[in-house]
Design an enzyme around this catalytic site. Sequence first.
Site, mmCIF file in Angstrom:
data_model
loop_
_atom_site.group_PDB
_atom_site.id
_atom_site.type_symbol
_atom_site.label_atom_id
_atom_site.label_comp_id
_atom_site.label_asym_id
_atom_site.label_seq_id
_atom_site.Cartn_x
_atom_site.Cartn_y
_atom_site.Cartn_z
ATOM 1 C CE LYS A 1 -1.896 12.312 -2.663
ATOM 2 N NZ LYS A 1 -1.639 12.083 -4.092
ATOM 3 C CG ASP B 1 -1.412 8.624 -3.697
ATOM 4 O OD1 ASP B 1 -0.950 9.168 -4.699
ATOM 5 O OD2 ASP B 1 -0.678 8.274 -2.750
HETATM 6 P P1 NDP Z 1 -0.577 1.527 -5.708
HETATM 7 O O1 NDP Z 1 -1.047 1.380 -4.316
HETATM 8 O O2 NDP Z 1 -1.434 1.054 -6.827
HETATM 9 O O3 NDP Z 1 0.859 0.850 -5.883
HETATM 10 C C1 NDP Z 1 1.937 1.243 -5.104
HETATM 11 C C2 NDP Z 1 3.124 0.351 -5.414
HETATM 12 O O4 NDP Z 1 4.268 0.854 -4.770
HETATM 13 C C3 NDP Z 1 2.942 -1.066 -4.916
HETATM 14 O O5 NDP Z 1 3.662 -1.932 -5.745
HETATM 15 C C4 NDP Z 1 3.572 -0.992 -3.527
HETATM 16 O O6 NDP Z 1 4.028 -2.240 -3.029
HETATM 17 C C5 NDP Z 1 4.742 -0.077 -3.783
HETATM 18 N N1 NDP Z 1 5.079 0.652 -2.550
HETATM 19 C C6 NDP Z 1 4.251 1.459 -1.826
HETATM 20 N N2 NDP Z 1 4.883 1.922 -0.741
HETATM 21 C C7 NDP Z 1 6.124 1.381 -0.789
HETATM 22 C C8 NDP Z 1 7.267 1.498 0.038
HETATM 23 N N3 NDP Z 1 7.240 2.262 1.141
HETATM 24 N N4 NDP Z 1 8.377 0.809 -0.338
HETATM 25 C C9 NDP Z 1 8.407 0.051 -1.466
HETATM 26 N N5 NDP Z 1 7.350 -0.095 -2.288
HETATM 27 C C10 NDP Z 1 6.246 0.576 -1.955
HETATM 28 O O7 NDP Z 1 -0.247 3.100 -5.873
HETATM 29 P P2 NDP Z 1 -0.076 3.950 -7.202
HETATM 30 O O8 NDP Z 1 0.502 3.127 -8.288
HETATM 31 O O9 NDP Z 1 -1.346 4.680 -7.426
HETATM 32 O O10 NDP Z 1 0.980 5.055 -6.720
HETATM 33 C C11 NDP Z 1 2.397 4.897 -6.886
HETATM 34 C C12 NDP Z 1 3.067 6.258 -6.815
HETATM 35 O O11 NDP Z 1 2.541 7.108 -7.840
HETATM 36 C C13 NDP Z 1 2.884 7.041 -5.519
HETATM 37 O O12 NDP Z 1 4.028 7.810 -5.256
HETATM 38 C C14 NDP Z 1 1.707 7.964 -5.857
HETATM 39 O O13 NDP Z 1 1.677 9.103 -5.019
HETATM 40 C C15 NDP Z 1 2.066 8.316 -7.286
HETATM 41 N N6 NDP Z 1 0.977 8.836 -8.095
HETATM 42 C C16 NDP Z 1 -0.163 8.110 -8.298
HETATM 43 C C17 NDP Z 1 -1.185 8.630 -9.085
HETATM 44 C C18 NDP Z 1 -2.386 7.836 -9.436
HETATM 45 O O14 NDP Z 1 -3.144 8.289 -10.295
HETATM 46 N N7 NDP Z 1 -2.612 6.676 -8.871
HETATM 47 C C19 NDP Z 1 -1.083 9.992 -9.665
HETATM 48 C C20 NDP Z 1 0.202 10.622 -9.477
HETATM 49 C C21 NDP Z 1 1.168 10.060 -8.697
HETATM 50 P P3 NDP Z 1 3.202 -2.999 -1.880
HETATM 51 O O15 NDP Z 1 2.007 -3.539 -2.574
HETATM 52 O O16 NDP Z 1 4.127 -4.021 -1.361
HETATM 53 O O17 NDP Z 1 2.854 -1.946 -0.850
#
Ligand code: NDP
Length: 446
Positions: free
Chosen positions: A126, A166
């Site tokens: 990571k 991510d």
């Molecule tokens: P994105 O950046 O596309 O979206 C993240 C979302 O979560 C946004 O809506 C963001 O809001 C919100 N968010 C992020 N940090 C915070 C926080 N500290 N508090 C509240 N809301 C938060 O990321 P992904 O959708 O790719 O990832 C989401 C989760 O899924 C993570 O935990 C990631 O590790 C996990 N994941 C992702 C994979 C992938 O293929 N993308 C694979 C496996 C797991 P804002 O825009 O306001 O920051």
Amino acid sequence: MDPKVEQFMSGIKAKNPAQPEFHQAVHEVAESLVPFIEENPKYKHAKVLERIAEPERVIIFRVPWIDDMGEIQINRGFRVEMNSAIGPYKGGLRFHPTVNLGILKFLAFEQVLKNSLTTLPMGGGKGGSDFDPKGKTDNEVMHFCQSFMTELSRHIGPETDVPAGDIGVGGREIGFLFGQYKRIRNEFTGVLTGKAIEWGGSLIRPEATGYGAVYFAEEMLQTKGDSLKGKTCIVSGSGNVAQYTTEKINEFGGKVVTLSDSGGFIYDPKGIDAERLAWAMELKNIRRGRISEYAEKFGCEYHEGERPWGIKGDAAFPSATENEINEEDARKLIVNGCKVISEGANMPSTPGAIEVYMESKILYGPGKAANAGGVAVSGLEMTQNSMRLPWTREEVDARLQTIMKSIHETCVKFGTEKDGYINYVKGANIGGFVKVADSMLAQGAV
Ligand code: NDP
């Protein structure tokens, strides 16, 4: 706490001070693995658990770049190469101001077991940076990505370490990173996954994590003769994972009533149907706006500074970030009749929340099993890159479904308790561990 787990954890804490998320992730795994290792002394003598909790390599580097005002900015870049027993390091890059070494080590540690569960030959890693893409222009994001890759390119490669996206790293960032890698190395290879379809990407990769989390929920429900059809679903986040989770729930006949971002959550009791989801995707992916605008557009509630776990629903799909459901939130979910939790995000539930799920014996799919669809399709992207042949959407989706089914079966095999309750946490931890551990035994003390 089991005294053997306590002893193991005190070693981890002493060696890795001030990394609470890493301690949390290792502790959760140690609770399942320590008793299993006691029953299987070959792993104990070879200190496999101690070894998998120590990264093979950590790279930390300076990322200088020039913003649109001509000012120099300095961020910190990281890559944690955790374990390569079963394949090249594989795992996403996160760009978010909260990124630090402890968070990336927790994510890399989870990734090792998750990648093993997919059945594909991928080790775990990571990386990322404390860079915040929010509020930056495309030009600034490009300059940052180019500087980040200038250093990272020395350490990665299609046979060595293959990063992906991510939080904060989507198609735009992968494009800038890939362009710079190609320029520096003068080679067109599958060094990153999550690429656009025109230049080596796989169909279904953007959708894979969200789709996979929904397939996993459906598998869990089927063990009770139930399904997502007609279920009200609570989704958090509004990024990549949340968007495609919502799309697939709609296809399965469920109704998603919430989405969130770091500002708050929206509650749309009518349901976020295909048309509303398309609007939200345009808002988040193109205009890069706030989820509060959804509430203004569709005249529904917006709860500033809150998370959606108090809303009544049958199923929950945490898809934002780590530790977003605490014990109190978990109790609210249970009281409101939630039957299944499928984690799209990594470690979104605190240890207190997980205890509540276990006590109430609901269906609980932890992230390393439920969200493994993303890295699984990344693995399929690597295969297509090696063959230099793209598969159709149907073929990739069919393989994703087969993989999610197989992960579910592994969890059932290793996690079914005497009373018949399927402890998916235990199942995923042991199921993911065995393949990595046996490979490490075969490869000697490396
Ligand atoms: P994105 O950046 O596309 O979206 C993240 C979302 O979560 C946004 O809506 C963001 O809001 C919100 N968010 C992020 N940090 C915070 C926080 N500290 N508090 C509240 N809301 C938060 O990321 P992904 O959708 O790719 O990832 C989401 C989760 O899924 C993570 O935990 C990631 O590790 C996990 N994941 C992702 C994979 C992938 O293929 N993308 C694979 C496996 C797991 P804002 O825009 O306001 O920051």
